[in-house]
Structures are given as C-alpha cells and as structure tokens.
Motif scaffolding. Structure first.
Motif, mmCIF file in Angstrom:
data_model
loop_
_atom_site.group_PDB
_atom_site.id
_atom_site.type_symbol
_atom_site.label_atom_id
_atom_site.label_comp_id
_atom_site.label_asym_id
_atom_site.label_seq_id
_atom_site.Cartn_x
_atom_site.Cartn_y
_atom_site.Cartn_z
ATOM 1 N N HIS A 197 45.751 -32.398 49.219
ATOM 2 C CA HIS A 197 46.975 -32.346 48.620
ATOM 3 C C HIS A 197 47.270 -33.853 48.197
ATOM 4 N N ALA A 198 46.478 -34.765 48.460
ATOM 5 C CA ALA A 198 46.637 -36.057 48.189
ATOM 6 C C ALA A 198 46.684 -36.391 46.842
ATOM 7 N N GLU A 199 47.315 -37.463 46.380
ATOM 8 C CA GLU A 199 47.406 -37.665 45.062
ATOM 9 C C GLU A 199 46.284 -38.059 44.659
ATOM 10 N N PRO A 200 45.792 -37.938 43.184
ATOM 11 C CA PRO A 200 44.485 -38.464 42.648
ATOM 12 C C PRO A 200 44.720 -40.017 42.604
ATOM 13 N N PRO A 201 43.498 -40.621 42.550
ATOM 14 C CA PRO A 201 43.811 -42.035 42.191
ATOM 15 C C PRO A 201 44.203 -42.092 40.699
ATOM 16 N N THR A 202 44.739 -43.214 40.393
ATOM 17 C CA THR A 202 45.226 -43.778 39.180
ATOM 18 C C THR A 202 44.124 -44.665 38.594
ATOM 19 N N ILE A 203 43.438 -44.502 37.397
ATOM 20 C CA ILE A 203 42.606 -45.100 36.975
ATOM 21 C C ILE A 203 42.777 -45.453 35.372
ATOM 22 N N SER A 204 42.014 -46.198 34.917
ATOM 23 C CA SER A 204 42.039 -46.614 33.533
ATOM 24 C C SER A 204 41.473 -45.559 32.520
ATOM 25 N N GLY A 205 40.650 -44.784 33.065
ATOM 26 C CA GLY A 205 39.733 -43.774 32.407
ATOM 27 C C GLY A 205 40.198 -42.381 32.602
ATOM 28 N N VAL A 206 39.147 -41.627 32.530
ATOM 29 C CA VAL A 206 39.382 -40.108 32.912
ATOM 30 C C VAL A 206 38.742 -39.664 34.219
ATOM 31 N N LEU A 207 39.670 -39.221 34.835
ATOM 32 C CA LEU A 207 39.093 -38.328 36.201
ATOM 33 C C LEU A 207 38.537 -37.053 36.194
ATOM 34 N N LEU A 208 37.340 -36.915 36.222
ATOM 35 C CA LEU A 208 36.951 -35.600 36.158
ATOM 36 C C LEU A 208 37.190 -34.841 37.555
ATOM 37 N N ARG A 209 37.982 -33.638 37.473
ATOM 38 C CA ARG A 209 38.070 -32.857 38.696
ATOM 39 C C ARG A 209 38.061 -31.319 38.280
ATOM 40 N N PRO A 210 37.017 -30.591 39.063
ATOM 41 C CA PRO A 210 36.094 -31.341 39.752
ATOM 42 C C PRO A 210 34.822 -32.128 39.076
ATOM 43 N N PRO A 211 34.175 -32.731 40.031
ATOM 44 C CA PRO A 211 33.241 -33.932 39.532
ATOM 45 C C PRO A 211 32.109 -32.696 38.574
ATOM 46 N N LEU A 212 31.258 -33.467 37.741
ATOM 47 C CA LEU A 212 30.386 -32.632 36.793
ATOM 48 C C LEU A 212 28.971 -32.976 37.331
ATOM 49 N N ALA A 213 28.311 -32.187 37.794
ATOM 50 C CA ALA A 213 26.794 -32.412 38.076
ATOM 51 C C ALA A 213 26.143 -33.195 37.025
ATOM 52 N N ALA A 214 25.325 -34.097 36.953
ATOM 53 C CA ALA A 214 24.566 -34.689 36.007
ATOM 54 C C ALA A 214 23.473 -33.921 35.557
ATOM 55 N N PRO A 215 23.098 -33.842 34.441
ATOM 56 C CA PRO A 215 21.969 -32.831 33.796
ATOM 57 C C PRO A 215 20.738 -33.473 34.174
ATOM 58 N N GLU A 216 19.657 -32.576 33.849
ATOM 59 C CA GLU A 216 18.301 -33.062 34.185
ATOM 60 C C GLU A 216 17.881 -33.987 32.829
ATOM 61 N N PHE A 217 17.175 -35.056 33.180
ATOM 62 C CA PHE A 217 16.795 -35.828 32.134
ATOM 63 C C PHE A 217 15.523 -36.528 32.566
ATOM 64 N N ALA A 218 14.668 -37.248 31.624
ATOM 65 C CA ALA A 218 13.498 -37.989 32.056
ATOM 66 C C ALA A 218 13.467 -39.097 31.179
ATOM 67 N N LEU A 219 13.748 -40.342 31.728
ATOM 68 C CA LEU A 219 13.523 -41.558 30.953
ATOM 69 C C LEU A 219 12.808 -42.546 31.811
ATOM 70 N N GLU A 220 12.250 -43.843 31.354
ATOM 71 C CA GLU A 220 11.650 -44.702 31.896
ATOM 72 C C GLU A 220 12.373 -46.009 32.106
ATOM 73 N N ASP A 221 12.223 -46.943 33.278
ATOM 74 C CA ASP A 221 12.974 -48.068 33.362
ATOM 75 C C ASP A 221 12.037 -48.982 32.760
ATOM 76 N N ALA A 222 12.454 -50.518 32.849
ATOM 77 C CA ALA A 222 11.750 -51.445 32.066
ATOM 78 C C ALA A 222 10.277 -51.725 32.353
ATOM 79 N N LEU A 223 10.024 -51.379 33.637
ATOM 80 C CA LEU A 223 8.557 -51.415 34.233
ATOM 81 C C LEU A 223 7.793 -50.178 33.924
ATOM 82 N N GLY A 224 8.424 -49.196 33.237
ATOM 83 C CA GLY A 224 7.559 -47.896 32.723
ATOM 84 C C GLY A 224 7.775 -46.844 33.901
#
Length: 206
Positions: free
Chosen positions: A38-65
C-alpha cells in the motif's frame, strides 16, 4: 509464605512461548507486506511499469565479440539506451548514461551495481571498442536488426528522434522507461527512487 506450585508442565509452557513468538513474527511480516503493497509508488520523470515486464530473449554481441544475452542483462541494475555511435544520437545517449551513473557517485550501493548498455545501431565494432573505454560499467552491444528487434520493441524510436532509457532491475525485469532527454541529475534521482521502492515493485506479479 507458601508458594503454589506451577501446575502447567514445562512442555505446555514452551508450546505457549513458541506460539506467542510465532504470532509476533507473522504479525511483523504481515505488517511489512501490507505497508509495501500500500506504499505510494515512486514519482519519476518517465513511465513506471506495474507489474514489471520480463525482458524478452535476445542474442547480441558486445564490443569484444562476446555474447550478450538476457542472462547478462539480468545480473545487475541496468540502464539501456539505443542509438548509433556513427551519429549524434548514439553519442548523446552514451553521454547521458555515463552522466547518470556519475551523479550516483555518492550512492555506491546503486552505482556499484549499475551496468550501462548502449544498443549500437551502427555496428562498428572498432568504434564500439574505443567508446567502451569511457567507463568500466559500459557495454556497447550490437547485432543485425532482427537480433535487436526484441529489445527495440520495448521502446526504441530513434528514427523519430526519441531515445528512451530502459531501467532493468536484477532478474532482467523492465521496471521503468525514462526520457533520454532528461538531465543526468533527474535520471539519477529517478533511479534512486526506483532502487528504494524495488522490494515492493518487484514483488508485484502479472
């Protein structure tokens, strides 16, 4: 004066003591959970996602490959932005990420667990290696459009001039989308507010 013997056997007294302790513990935990829910959600400059969204599966590479996937994204708190280092969009996004982390220098419990990730649409690995030296907390990752698509679908709109910053909590859960045009001090304050409210926010389920 004659003292009356305690008629309750020792086992009964121990059971009553354990029950009393259990009631106190349960009441404390319930009270904490109630306050968090029942706590007040934080006030932020953007959009707060409630409930949080699970990140999708993905496959990238960093600068070292090296592979950069959902598991690496979920290890820490992460600020993720989009842009091409070949033009101003990516360089501005990169500057904003680093500025935000620098603003948290007096909050080591946040800054120390914060990763910065730029999804580089330019895919120039040599350039990415050069820019990645700007911060030990920085990962510049890339891949073909189809590999970037799962993350880009969460908020990338660089073609329209918008460069949002995605906030992922540990466990690769998207907690908020912040405006990339906000000042570093504002973004740092947003992240601090999200960090403080994380126990309650991350307890929410779809």
């Amino acid at each position: 004066m004659v003292q009356l013997a305690n008629r309750r056997p020792l086992a009964a007294r121990l059971i009553l003591m354990l029950l009393a302790m259990a009631i106190l513990v349960l009441g404390y935990q319930w009270g904490n959970q109630y306050q968090r829910r029942h706590a007040e959600p934080p006030t932020i400059s953007g959009v707060l996602l409630r409930p949080p969204l699970a990140a999708p599966e993905f496959a990238l590479e960093d600068a070292l490959g090296r592979p950069f996937d959902r598991a690496r994204l979920g290890a820490d708190w992460t600020l993720l932005a989009f842009g091409s280092l070949a033009d101003a969009s990516g360089q501005r996004a990169l500057q904003r990420l680093i500025e935000t982390r620098n603003r948290l220098a007096d909050r080591p419990e946040i800054a120390g667990a914060l990763r910065l990730v730029l999804i580089d649409g330019g895919a120039d690995r040599a350039r990415a290696r050069d820019f990645s030296r700007l911060s030990p907390a920085l990962d510049i990752v890339s891949g073909p459009p189809e590999a970037r698509a799962p993350l880009a679908a969460l908020g990338d709109d660089t073609d329209a001039g918008s460069t949002p910053i995605l906030v992922f909590a540990p466990g690769a859960r998207l907690l908020a989308i912040l405006p990339g045009t906000a000042a570093g001090a504002t973004l740092a304050a947003d992240l601090a507010a999200l960090h403080a409210a994380a126990p309650a926010l991350l307890a929410e389920t779809p």
